[in-house]
Write a protein that holds these residues in place. Structure first.
Motif, PDB file in Angstrom:
ATOM      1  N   ASN A 182       2.974  -9.828   1.909  1.00 67.58           N
ATOM      2  CA  ASN A 182       2.988 -10.017   3.364  1.00 67.58           C
ATOM      3  C   ASN A 182       3.701  -8.870   4.059  1.00 67.58           C
ATOM      4  N   ALA A 183       4.868  -8.495   3.523  1.00 70.30           N
ATOM      5  CA  ALA A 183       5.663  -7.430   4.140  1.00 70.30           C
ATOM      6  C   ALA A 183       4.921  -6.095   4.102  1.00 70.30           C
ATOM      7  N   ALA A 184       4.308  -5.783   2.957  1.00 71.76           N
ATOM      8  CA  ALA A 184       3.582  -4.513   2.830  1.00 71.76           C
ATOM      9  C   ALA A 184       2.397  -4.461   3.793  1.00 71.76           C
ATOM     10  N   CYS A 185       1.668  -5.574   3.873  1.00 64.37           N
ATOM     11  CA  CYS A 185       0.507  -5.620   4.774  1.00 64.37           C
ATOM     12  C   CYS A 185       0.934  -5.483   6.236  1.00 64.37           C
ATOM     13  N   MET A 186       2.012  -6.166   6.620  1.00 63.22           N
ATOM     14  CA  MET A 186       2.456  -6.113   8.008  1.00 63.22           C
ATOM     15  C   MET A 186       3.006  -4.734   8.364  1.00 63.22           C
ATOM     16  N   PHE A 187       3.611  -4.061   7.400  1.00 62.62           N
ATOM     17  CA  PHE A 187       4.138  -2.711   7.639  1.00 62.62           C
ATOM     18  C   PHE A 187       2.988  -1.750   7.954  1.00 62.62           C
ATOM     19  N   VAL A 188       1.970  -1.753   7.096  1.00 64.39           N
ATOM     20  CA  VAL A 188       0.819  -0.870   7.319  1.00 64.39           C
ATOM     21  C   VAL A 188       0.076  -1.273   8.593  1.00 64.39           C
TER      22      VAL A 188
END
Length: 212
Positions: A182-188
């Motif tokens: 979730n964090a990686a997707c939201m960052f990108v």
């Protein structure tokens, strides 16, 4: 400074606005990233936890951090609107919302005579830019958020399976994997969404040049 001499302040078609926004982002993405990565990292981590747990307090904190990240980008765009360029942030550990150049940009813009906008005359180009930009960003968002959607769907299916008495079948590390994904997707996703700010930036410049 006379803003009419800047590349931002000239009449453009909606396709030129979209292209100019993409070019501005491509030429300065490292500066945007350097100015906002701290706020964006905190936002993405908090959003990752909020999406996994559904905690409303984590969601509220993520919303505040999202606004902070957007303000970091806005500060750079405000600087560009006055000086015609974007400076490189001095360090990697500065949240560049109100640095000296951004404050000078805001001060200079307040000293300029007001522009009276006739948005009715520009409704066509506003709708065209908004629709096209949102369409492109929605398509990109679906691709970027696909891992998040898959894991969230799997978690929901496993939860409902447990409700009817079946085994979960989910590994023990699933919560950690979910939050990390979730964090990686939201960052990108954040750095894709801010392209819409570039489009709004050049749309404003085009309307300003017409209504002066």
């Amino acid at each position: 400074m006379d803003n009419t001499n800047l590349d931002l302040y000239k009449k453009r078609s909606y396709r030129s606005i979209l292209a100019a926004g993409l070019l501005l982002y491509a030429a300065n993405w490292q500066k945007f990233f350097k100015a906002s990565w701290i706020a964006t990292t905190l936002y993405s981590l908090t959003a990752g936890i909020a999406i996994h747990t559904g905690n409303k307090y984590a969601l509220a904190v993520a919303a505040v951090l999202l606004v902070l990240g957007i303000l970091c980008i806005w500060g750079k765009l405000k600087e560009h609107s006055v000086s015609g360029s974007i400076s490189n942030p001095p360090t990697w550990f500065t949240v560049n919302v109100l640095n000296k150049k951004n404050m000078a940009a805001v001060s200079n813009s307040r000293q300029q005579p007001p522009i009276h906008y006739a948005f009715g005359r520009h409704i066509g180009i506003i709708l065209a830019v908004t629709f096209t930009s949102m369409l492109l960003l929605c398509l990109a968002s679906i691709i970027i958020l696909l891992p998040l959607i898959v894991i969230k769907t799997a978690s929901i299916v496993a939860y409902h399976s447990q409700l009817i008495g079946d085994a979960s079948g989910m590994p023990a590390y699933m919560p950690y994997l979910s939050v990390a994904t979730n964090a990686a997707c939201m960052f990108v996703h954040f750095y894709i969404l801010i392209i819409s700010l570039m489009h709004c930036h050049y749309l404003f410049g085009s309307i300003s040049s017409t209504d002066k």
